[in-house]
Design a protein around this motif. Structure first.
Motif, short mmCIF file in Angstrom:
data_model
loop_
_atom_site.label_atom_id
_atom_site.label_comp_id
_atom_site.label_asym_id
_atom_site.label_seq_id
_atom_site.Cartn_x
_atom_site.Cartn_y
_atom_site.Cartn_z
N THR A 78 -51.22 -33.71 -10.91
CA THR A 78 -52.51 -33.40 -10.29
C THR A 78 -52.91 -34.54 -9.38
OG1 THR A 78 -53.20 -32.09 -12.20
CG2 THR A 78 -54.93 -32.84 -10.71
N ASN A 79 -53.34 -34.21 -8.18
CA ASN A 79 -53.73 -35.21 -7.20
C ASN A 79 -55.25 -35.35 -7.16
OD1 ASN A 79 -53.96 -36.99 -5.11
ND2 ASN A 79 -53.28 -35.55 -3.51
N ASP A 80 -55.75 -36.42 -7.78
CA ASP A 80 -57.17 -36.71 -7.76
C ASP A 80 -57.57 -37.62 -6.60
OD1 ASP A 80 -57.61 -35.21 -10.03
OD2 ASP A 80 -57.50 -36.91 -11.40
N LEU A 81 -56.61 -37.96 -5.74
CA LEU A 81 -56.90 -38.81 -4.59
C LEU A 81 -57.38 -37.97 -3.41
CD1 LEU A 81 -53.81 -41.18 -4.85
CD2 LEU A 81 -56.12 -41.59 -5.71
N SER A 82 -57.83 -38.65 -2.37
CA SER A 82 -58.36 -37.94 -1.20
C SER A 82 -57.33 -37.76 -0.10
CB SER A 82 -59.56 -38.72 -0.64
OG SER A 82 -59.17 -40.03 -0.27
N VAL A 83 -56.07 -38.12 -0.40
CA VAL A 83 -54.99 -38.01 0.58
C VAL A 83 -53.81 -37.30 -0.06
CG1 VAL A 83 -55.70 -40.07 1.84
CG2 VAL A 83 -54.06 -40.27 -0.04
N PRO A 84 -52.91 -36.69 0.73
CA PRO A 84 -51.71 -36.08 0.15
C PRO A 84 -50.81 -37.14 -0.48
CG PRO A 84 -52.09 -35.28 2.38
CD PRO A 84 -53.02 -36.44 2.18
N VAL A 85 -50.06 -36.75 -1.51
CA VAL A 85 -49.14 -37.66 -2.18
C VAL A 85 -47.79 -36.97 -2.34
CG1 VAL A 85 -50.96 -38.87 -3.44
CG2 VAL A 85 -49.82 -36.90 -4.50
N SER A 86 -46.77 -37.78 -2.53
CA SER A 86 -45.43 -37.26 -2.77
C SER A 86 -44.80 -38.07 -3.90
CB SER A 86 -44.58 -37.38 -1.49
OG SER A 86 -43.37 -36.67 -1.61
N LEU A 87 -44.46 -37.41 -4.99
CA LEU A 87 -43.91 -38.08 -6.16
C LEU A 87 -42.40 -38.21 -6.01
CD1 LEU A 87 -44.65 -39.19 -9.00
CD2 LEU A 87 -44.08 -36.93 -9.90
N ASN A 88 -41.91 -39.42 -6.18
CA ASN A 88 -40.51 -39.73 -5.97
C ASN A 88 -39.91 -40.30 -7.24
OD1 ASN A 88 -38.02 -40.29 -4.82
ND2 ASN A 88 -38.73 -42.02 -3.60
N PHE A 89 -38.89 -39.63 -7.80
CA PHE A 89 -38.18 -40.12 -8.99
C PHE A 89 -36.97 -40.91 -8.54
CE2 PHE A 89 -40.59 -36.59 -10.73
CZ PHE A 89 -40.99 -37.07 -11.96
N TRP A 90 -36.90 -42.17 -8.97
CA TRP A 90 -35.77 -43.04 -8.62
C TRP A 90 -34.69 -42.95 -9.69
CZ3 TRP A 90 -35.52 -47.41 -4.93
CH2 TRP A 90 -36.49 -47.34 -3.95
N GLY A 91 -33.49 -42.51 -9.26
CA GLY A 91 -32.32 -42.56 -10.13
C GLY A 91 -32.02 -41.30 -10.90
N ILE A 92 -32.85 -40.26 -10.79
CA ILE A 92 -32.60 -39.01 -11.51
C ILE A 92 -31.66 -38.16 -10.67
CG2 ILE A 92 -33.63 -37.01 -12.65
CD1 ILE A 92 -34.41 -39.70 -13.87
N ASP A 93 -30.36 -38.27 -10.92
CA ASP A 93 -29.36 -37.56 -10.13
C ASP A 93 -29.46 -36.05 -10.32
OD1 ASP A 93 -28.50 -40.05 -9.41
OD2 ASP A 93 -26.59 -39.97 -10.48
N LEU A 107 -43.39 -43.07 -1.00
CA LEU A 107 -42.94 -42.37 0.20
C LEU A 107 -44.07 -42.20 1.22
CD1 LEU A 107 -40.42 -39.58 -0.86
CD2 LEU A 107 -40.04 -41.45 0.73
N LEU A 108 -45.24 -41.85 0.75
CA LEU A 108 -46.39 -41.69 1.65
C LEU A 108 -47.39 -42.84 1.50
CD1 LEU A 108 -47.07 -37.84 1.40
CD2 LEU A 108 -45.67 -39.09 3.07
N GLY A 109 -46.91 -43.96 0.94
CA GLY A 109 -47.81 -45.06 0.64
C GLY A 109 -48.02 -46.06 1.76
N ASP A 110 -47.19 -45.99 2.82
CA ASP A 110 -47.34 -46.96 3.90
C ASP A 110 -48.71 -46.83 4.57
OD1 ASP A 110 -44.82 -47.85 3.40
OD2 ASP A 110 -43.96 -47.27 5.33
N GLY A 111 -49.40 -47.96 4.69
CA GLY A 111 -50.67 -47.98 5.38
C GLY A 111 -51.80 -47.27 4.67
N ALA A 112 -51.61 -46.95 3.39
CA ALA A 112 -52.63 -46.22 2.64
C ALA A 112 -53.86 -47.09 2.39
CB ALA A 112 -52.06 -45.72 1.32
N ALA A 113 -54.92 -46.45 1.90
CA ALA A 113 -56.15 -47.19 1.60
C ALA A 113 -55.95 -48.17 0.46
CB ALA A 113 -57.27 -46.21 1.27
N GLN A 114 -55.06 -47.83 -0.50
CA GLN A 114 -54.78 -48.70 -1.65
C GLN A 114 -53.28 -48.71 -1.92
OE1 GLN A 114 -57.26 -50.31 -2.82
NE2 GLN A 114 -59.05 -49.08 -2.28
N PRO A 115 -52.75 -49.81 -2.45
CA PRO A 115 -51.38 -49.79 -2.95
C PRO A 115 -51.34 -49.06 -4.29
CG PRO A 115 -52.37 -51.91 -3.41
CD PRO A 115 -53.40 -51.12 -2.64
N ALA A 116 -50.15 -48.58 -4.67
CA ALA A 116 -50.02 -47.79 -5.90
C ALA A 116 -49.01 -48.43 -6.84
CB ALA A 116 -49.59 -46.36 -5.57
N ARG A 117 -49.22 -48.22 -8.13
CA ARG A 117 -48.34 -48.74 -9.17
C ARG A 117 -47.09 -47.88 -9.32
NH1 ARG A 117 -50.00 -50.68 -14.81
NH2 ARG A 117 -47.99 -51.69 -14.41
#
Length: 407
Positions: free
Chosen positions: A50-65, A103-113
């Motif tokens: 669920t996206n509770d932020l005010s901008v679109p997000v894209s969830l990226n899984f690292w290493g799940i082949d 993936l969509l974090g460049d230049g965002a209002a906040q950095p993400a964990r």
């Protein structure tokens, strides 16, 4: 209640805070939560996002082949604000992985964990404890606000956290064996880590078992997004031991192994560790009949696109390959700084210079020095459309993507 094999997990992209500077209010960031996801090999979780932020997000899984249905930007368009998506994963491999919003974090209002994903082995592993060491980096302005990657970092200060804290202490006993799962959650930096006075055996890299090898002087390096599972055998006479990190400018203590007052874990040191259980990746790659592709990035390469403007319908693929064929990529970094290359969908072997073998481990991410070419190879086992990413080792550098197809 659902079984572990078909567990339902709920994630929320949300505004959050971290205490990054003593004496200042907590810093605003974005996160997916602060509790690592812990599952088992063979699990098939269904994740609601669920996206509770005010901008679109894209969830990226690292290493799940092989998770083609979860591939961001290709199978999954960006998730709009207030929307929910459901993603089914099949965890065919044990290992140390993570997911993030970079993936969509460049230049965002906040950095993400970064949110770690730990997939345990089906077979028993000889270690007394299993500890996570997630290293993240932040750039703080003088007012204490954190800036997102791809923004100008002039006048900011670097701050590092381990598992969301400014410091980390791990209690240890003599002759104990720790499994430490290191994740380089820094967005742009290659780091070197060092643990002195104890035997440090590298057991897995980027989530895949390696032929175990002793880290020379207890040191090893990780590219941004890279992971290493190491076994640390605690010497009986050693005192407190710092875990040192070098970020390219200076070394600093990011965590400590604190010697406990408890008696040793056993009378004798454990024998040298044997390899972790195999995840079933191919023992051999047919390089003679491999598809060979030259892939350059950095400099004036125009085929790489910012994720926010990427569309597979209009972007030409870097290559297409028939399923089950081997692929050899010659990766050339034309940038003026070190760059990271990350492959989605498959793990790869780092080839030797003379094309006569490969390093005894698998990777999904590799750092390449400025002006250098490195070659990697993988078996195109998983049909689908997959991203590859590159980013220079500068905070202000943009993350760029291309895609490839396994048919």
């Amino acid at each position: 209640m659902a079984s572990a094999q078909s567990a339902a997990l709920a994630l929320r992209c949300k505004a959050d805070h971290l205490e990054l500077k003593e004496g200042r209010p907590a810093t605003a960031i974005w996160s997916l939560g602060d509790q690592p996801l812990r599952l088992k090999r063979g699990d098939r979780p269904e994740i609601s996002l669920t996206n509770d932020l005010s901008v679109p997000v894209s969830l990226n899984f690292w290493g799940i082949d092989g998770a083609a249905a979860a591939e961001p930007l290709l199978a999954r368009p960006p998730l709009k604000p207030s929307a929910t998506d459901r993603i089914a994963l099949s965890l065919r491999h044990a290992g140390t992985y993570f997911c993030d919003l970079a993936l969509l974090g460049d230049g965002a209002a906040q950095p993400a964990r970064t949110l770690p994903l730990i997939v345990s082995e089906s077979e028993p592993v000889v270690a007394d404890r299993d500890e996570l060491v997630l290293i993240e980096g932040w750039r703080l302005k003088p007012d204490g606000a954190a800036i997102a990657p791809a923004r100008d970092a002039t006048g900011t200060t670097a701050v590092y956290t381990v598992n969301g804290q400014r410091g980390c202490e791990i209690a240890v006993r003599g002759r104990e064996r720790l499994r430490l799962r290191f994740i380089n959650g820094l967005q742009r930096q290659v780091i070197a880590l060092k643990i002195e006075h104890h035997n440090v055996t590298v057991m897995a890299l980027d989530g895949q078992p390696a032929e175990p090898f002793l880290a020379r002087k207890g040191a090893f390096a990780l590219a941004p997004g890279g992971r290493a599972d190491v076994f640390v055998d605690i010497a009986p006479g050693a005192g407190n031991t710092p875990i040192l990190m070098h970020d390219g400018e200076a070394a600093q203590t990011i965590a400590q192994l604190i010697r406990s007052d408890q008696p040793p874990a056993r009378g004798e040191m454990l024998p040298a560790p044997t390899a972790l259980p195999s995840n079933g990746l191919p023992a051999k790659l047919d390089l003679k009949s491999a598809l060979r592709v030259d892939l350059a990035f950095g400099g004036d390469q125009k085929d790489w696109l910012a994720p926010a403007s990427f569309a597979a319908a209009t972007a030409a693929p870097a290559f297409r390959v028939k399923a089950a064929r081997a692929v050899v990529l010659s990766l050339t970094n034309r940038a003026q700084t070190t760059s990271t290359f990350h492959l989605h969908g498959h793990h790869f072997r780092h080839l030797d210079r003379l094309d006569d073998g490969w390093k005894p481990f698998w990777l999904d991410t590799i750092a390449i020095d400025a002006g250098q070419t490195q070659r990697i190879a993988f078996a195109a086992e998983h049909a689908g459309r997959w991203l590859c990413e590159t980013v220079e080792a500068r905070w202000s550098a943009p993350r760029l993507v291309r895609w490839y197809s396994v048919e």
